[in-house]
Design a protein around this motif. Structure first.
Motif, mmCIF file in Angstrom:
data_model
loop_
_atom_site.group_PDB
_atom_site.id
_atom_site.type_symbol
_atom_site.label_atom_id
_atom_site.label_comp_id
_atom_site.label_asym_id
_atom_site.label_seq_id
_atom_site.Cartn_x
_atom_site.Cartn_y
_atom_site.Cartn_z
ATOM 1 N N GLY A 230 4.387 8.551 -8.190
ATOM 2 C CA GLY A 230 5.197 9.347 -7.626
ATOM 3 C C GLY A 230 5.464 9.213 -6.389
ATOM 4 O O GLY A 230 4.705 8.351 -5.644
ATOM 5 N N PRO A 231 6.080 10.225 -5.277
ATOM 6 C CA PRO A 231 6.296 10.077 -3.998
ATOM 7 C C PRO A 231 5.005 10.639 -3.058
ATOM 8 O O PRO A 231 5.244 10.750 -1.824
ATOM 9 C CB PRO A 231 7.575 10.895 -3.890
ATOM 10 C CG PRO A 231 7.379 11.977 -4.809
ATOM 11 C CD PRO A 231 6.577 11.296 -6.034
ATOM 12 N N VAL A 232 4.059 10.790 -3.826
ATOM 13 C CA VAL A 232 2.801 11.561 -2.846
ATOM 14 C C VAL A 232 2.027 10.112 -2.309
ATOM 15 O O VAL A 232 1.003 9.520 -2.450
ATOM 16 C CB VAL A 232 1.847 12.265 -3.507
ATOM 17 C CG1 VAL A 232 0.620 13.111 -2.704
ATOM 18 C CG2 VAL A 232 2.699 13.263 -4.435
ATOM 19 N N VAL A 233 2.575 9.632 -1.173
ATOM 20 C CA VAL A 233 2.273 8.470 -0.515
ATOM 21 C C VAL A 233 0.977 8.685 0.111
ATOM 22 O O VAL A 233 0.493 9.891 0.864
ATOM 23 C CB VAL A 233 3.268 8.006 0.753
ATOM 24 C CG1 VAL A 233 4.604 7.459 -0.078
ATOM 25 C CG2 VAL A 233 3.704 9.142 1.488
ATOM 26 N N GLY A 234 -0.070 7.759 0.151
ATOM 27 C CA GLY A 234 -1.356 7.669 0.821
ATOM 28 C C GLY A 234 -2.433 8.411 -0.288
ATOM 29 O O GLY A 234 -3.312 8.647 0.221
ATOM 30 N N PHE A 235 -1.787 8.948 -1.258
ATOM 31 C CA PHE A 235 -2.522 9.703 -2.243
ATOM 32 C C PHE A 235 -2.966 9.161 -3.390
ATOM 33 O O PHE A 235 -3.173 9.768 -4.559
ATOM 34 C CB PHE A 235 -2.265 11.172 -2.431
ATOM 35 C CG PHE A 235 -2.435 11.947 -1.021
ATOM 36 C CD1 PHE A 235 -3.496 12.749 -1.166
ATOM 37 C CD2 PHE A 235 -1.928 11.882 -0.136
ATOM 38 C CE1 PHE A 235 -3.714 13.628 -0.179
ATOM 39 C CE2 PHE A 235 -2.005 12.578 1.060
ATOM 40 C CZ PHE A 235 -3.155 13.629 1.022
ATOM 41 N N GLY A 236 -2.797 7.890 -3.870
ATOM 42 C CA GLY A 236 -2.892 7.466 -4.949
ATOM 43 C C GLY A 236 -2.805 5.979 -5.296
ATOM 44 O O GLY A 236 -2.275 5.434 -4.422
ATOM 45 N N GLU A 237 -2.984 5.231 -6.408
ATOM 46 C CA GLU A 237 -2.791 3.915 -6.470
ATOM 47 C C GLU A 237 -1.614 3.380 -7.425
ATOM 48 O O GLU A 237 -1.239 2.373 -7.299
ATOM 49 C CB GLU A 237 -4.069 3.248 -7.251
ATOM 50 C CG GLU A 237 -4.225 3.759 -8.724
ATOM 51 C CD GLU A 237 -4.358 5.344 -8.846
ATOM 52 O OE1 GLU A 237 -3.375 6.029 -9.131
ATOM 53 O OE2 GLU A 237 -5.556 5.855 -8.250
ATOM 54 N N THR A 287 -7.942 8.001 -6.345
ATOM 55 C CA THR A 287 -7.856 7.179 -5.002
ATOM 56 C C THR A 287 -7.174 7.595 -4.059
ATOM 57 O O THR A 287 -6.038 8.287 -4.335
ATOM 58 C CB THR A 287 -7.188 5.714 -5.589
ATOM 59 O OG1 THR A 287 -7.919 5.349 -6.740
ATOM 60 C CG2 THR A 287 -7.039 4.851 -4.483
ATOM 61 N N LEU A 288 -7.625 7.512 -2.883
ATOM 62 C CA LEU A 288 -6.987 7.727 -1.796
ATOM 63 C C LEU A 288 -6.968 6.499 -0.615
ATOM 64 O O LEU A 288 -8.053 5.797 -0.431
ATOM 65 C CB LEU A 288 -7.841 8.980 -0.894
ATOM 66 C CG LEU A 288 -7.589 10.461 -1.873
ATOM 67 C CD1 LEU A 288 -8.952 10.844 -2.469
ATOM 68 C CD2 LEU A 288 -7.027 11.535 -0.991
ATOM 69 N N TRP A 289 -6.024 6.532 0.092
ATOM 70 C CA TRP A 289 -5.706 5.370 1.091
ATOM 71 C C TRP A 289 -5.237 5.975 2.342
ATOM 72 O O TRP A 289 -4.323 5.418 2.957
ATOM 73 C CB TRP A 289 -5.168 4.085 0.668
ATOM 74 C CG TRP A 289 -3.914 4.404 0.021
ATOM 75 C CD1 TRP A 289 -3.513 4.860 -1.278
ATOM 76 C CD2 TRP A 289 -2.696 3.802 0.570
ATOM 77 N NE1 TRP A 289 -2.395 4.778 -1.405
ATOM 78 C CE2 TRP A 289 -1.488 4.101 -0.470
ATOM 79 C CE3 TRP A 289 -2.271 3.058 1.650
ATOM 80 C CZ2 TRP A 289 -0.179 3.742 -0.212
ATOM 81 C CZ3 TRP A 289 -1.145 2.661 1.514
ATOM 82 C CH2 TRP A 289 0.062 3.026 0.749
ATOM 83 N N GLU A 290 -5.576 7.172 2.588
ATOM 84 C CA GLU A 290 -4.966 7.856 3.892
ATOM 85 C C GLU A 290 -5.051 7.237 5.254
ATOM 86 O O GLU A 290 -4.114 7.351 6.054
ATOM 87 C CB GLU A 290 -5.451 9.438 3.985
ATOM 88 C CG GLU A 290 -4.889 10.170 2.558
ATOM 89 C CD GLU A 290 -5.548 11.635 2.889
ATOM 90 O OE1 GLU A 290 -4.979 12.402 3.676
ATOM 91 O OE2 GLU A 290 -6.693 11.854 2.448
ATOM 92 N N SER A 291 -6.295 6.492 5.114
ATOM 93 C CA SER A 291 -6.626 5.964 6.511
ATOM 94 C C SER A 291 -5.615 4.810 6.765
ATOM 95 O O SER A 291 -4.970 4.541 7.782
ATOM 96 C CB SER A 291 -7.863 5.709 6.898
ATOM 97 O OG SER A 291 -8.776 6.950 6.930
ATOM 98 N N THR A 292 -5.472 3.950 5.713
ATOM 99 C CA THR A 292 -4.881 2.847 5.785
ATOM 100 C C THR A 292 -3.224 3.194 5.930
ATOM 101 O O THR A 292 -2.509 2.583 6.634
ATOM 102 C CB THR A 292 -4.980 1.837 4.646
ATOM 103 O OG1 THR A 292 -6.145 1.409 4.827
ATOM 104 C CG2 THR A 292 -4.188 0.802 4.379
#
Length: 561
Positions: A230-237, A287-292
């Motif tokens: 879905g649209p929750v960017v930075g919060f999943g793979e 999975t989170l990739w908020e920093s990137t």
């Protein structure tokens, strides 16, 4: 009252996110056309309903209308935002909550204007001032010219001490928890700005969890995740589809979505599926990739989402959970006499635990002076009240209990879970003095077990902010409601050798924001006795909580040793 100066430029926009207009809410956002505030009303019982609904939550009546209200309100919360800016709304600015005098059950998120922040006092009288922005009129509030003694703050629909009387009894004595176990855990590399594709982090964590359980990928017949695709960017793979495609699995059951009992609600969903016989070994991951993601946005490689917002809070700058929880913390301080130092003991405890955990992101020593002097984010929260955005993934395997004898590691049994929603869901309408969505799940947990708070050896409690952890400590009964000031004072009770060892890996405040799944990972590590220097002696029972303003949950886990 209407802001006439702005009204003269009828189509001028500030640039701030504006509300999404619908036939159901247009009456509210257009009230400023004649300067009279309007709220949805139940014509059967005269209750005011906000946000607007087609049915009354109090009498369930369906005859709904719109009432012109007085425009006067009581200030029940405010936070000075220093960190989060928006186009047309640069910091610092004051985000506030007011309770309408016409019906104090109705709270409006707004901006406090025409005053200095240090002039604001909880309980003071406020009046609406409409500010036109494009095609909407934003209801802002200012202190009235005449001020008497501050009014008492409204009480919750259900006061914290009364929550337990609203918990439903178990539907059956046949507990699904007895049919499942946690058999494997795995974590990817964890860090700031790893600049690694998020699916790579997910695969790392999943492969490590499978190996930890002594299984193969072919044994996995279920997948469960939060928040899913879905649209929750930075919060999943990318959700279930991304992992199935990467690993070539053929699950008999799968689950992914935002509306679960907290971010680790995917684990509870997996338990239900396994106990029902839909799967034998479910791989759960987060999975989170908020920093990137943040780095990509800065570089222009990713465009953040924009446009109109359906939120009742974002037009006033209420873009973060921090803005809601900061006001809850402020009200908690006001009612129970706690202070920033109360929250500081939580931050210092997590940092002390992280110092001996080689996987933690922040490991440098921290003093109370360091905590108190850190830059403000949104009052009363400073930098160290907030968890650490990071890149990383955590995976957990839930298995049928009749498989555990053949697996590689001692299984961790599930004693009970708590999931019931009691408080209102909307952030600014919910529980006033604690984190919303913790009191119900915590009380629900203890109805499903004969164990009690004093039986818990180690606690891994959600700490997206320091105030989350304080709320869970009281909700779960480790001290009485309002007594955290004394319980936390000095930090001894929550230290690794204290009566309630708390977030022994450093928590999300210092280890990194893994949205609750890292807490499950640490609970299993402690119950296995494999935590090394941070191991809590004789840890046999662990409580884990999940949820940062989402519908939360709590799990009580135990070792079989």
């Amino acid at each position: 009252m209407v802001d006439r100066e702005n009204r003269d430029g009828a189509t001028k926009r500030s640039g701030r996110p504006l509300p999404q207009l619908t036939p159901q809410n247009k009456f509210f956002w257009k009230s400023g056309e004649d300067g009279r505030l309007r709220i949805r009303e139940c014509e059967s019982c005269s209750a005011l309903i906000h946000p607007p609904q087609p049915i009354c939550r109090y009498c369930r009546g369906r005859q709904m209308g719109v009432r012109v209200v007085s425009g006067f309100a009581t200030l029940i919360g405010f936070t000075v935002n220093h960190r989060f800016g928006l186009p047309g709304l640069p910091p610092p600015f004051v985000i506030a909550q007011v309770a309408l005098e016409d019906d104090p059950r109705v709270h409006l998120t707004t901006n406090a204007i025409e005053c200095e922040p240090d002039e604001l006092v909880l309980g003071m009288r406020m009046e609406v001032v409409f500010h036109q922005d494009g095609d909407v009129w934003l209801p802002l509030f200012r202190p009235t010219a005449e001020q008497g003694e501050p009014a008492p703050l409204p009480v919750d629909e259900i006061e914290p001490e009364q929550i337990r009387f609203h918990i439903r009894p178990p539907a059956t004595q046949d507990k699904f928890e007895d049919k499942v176990a946690i058999t494997g855990i795995g974590a990817s590399d964890l860090g700031r700005r790893l600049m690694v594709d998020p699916i790579e982090l997910t695969v790392q964590a999943c492969e490590r969890a499978v190996a930890d359980a002594g299984l193969t990928l072919d044994d996995i017949d279920g997948l469960s995740t939060y928040p899913g695709a879905g649209p929750v960017v930075g919060f999943g793979e990318g959700g279930i589809g991304a992992v199935e495609a990467a690993l070539g699995l053929r699950p008999t059951w799968f689950n992914g979505g935002l509306e679960t009992p907290g971010p680790s609600g995917s684990v509870i969903a997996a338990m239900l599926a396994v106990s029902a016989g839909l799967a034998r070994h479910v791989l759960c991951y987060r999975t989170l990739w908020e920093s990137t993601y943040g780095e990509y946005v800065k570089a222009g490689d990713i465009s953040p989402p924009g446009g109109r917002t359906p939120s009742w809070m974002v037009p006033f700058g209420g873009t973060s959970a921090a803005h809601t929880l900061a006001q809850n913390a402020q009200r908690y301080f006001h009612r129970y006499g706690a202070s920033r130092e109360t929250l500081g003991w939580i931050a210092l405890n997590q940092r002390a635990n992280a110092a001996i955990n080689p996987t933690a992101i922040y490991r440098d020593p921290m003093t109370m002076d360091d905590y108190l002097s850190a830059r403000l984010v949104t009052t009363p929260f400073g930098l160290y009240d907030c968890d650490v955005p990071c890149d990383g993934a955590v995976a957990v395997i839930v298995s049928a209990v009749d498989t555990v004898a053949d697996l590689a590691k001692p299984a961790i049994r599930v004693e009970a879970v708590g999931t019931q929603i009691v408080e209102r869901i909307e952030w600014d309408q919910s529980t006033l003095t604690h984190e919303p969505q913790v009191l119900g799940p915590a009380a629900h947990l203890w109805t499903r077990t004969s164990l009690r708070p004093e039986d818990v050896d180690v606690a891994q409690l959600y700490d997206g902010f320091t105030f989350n952890a304080l709320s869970w400590i009281e909700a779960l009964g480790f001290c009485k409601i309002g007594e955290a000031k004394d319980f936390l004072d000095g930090g001894k009770n929550i230290a690794r050798d204290g009566i309630l060892p708390l977030n022994t890996h450093g928590g999300q405040l210092s280890h990194g924001r893994t949205h609750g799944m890292g807490l499950v990972h640490e609970a299993v590590t402690q119950l296995r006795g494999t935590a090394g220097d941070r191991q809590v002696r004789d840890a046999r029972v662990a409580v884990v909580s999940s949820g940062g303003l989402t519908p939360g949950s709590a799990m009580l886990l135990r070792s079989d040793a």
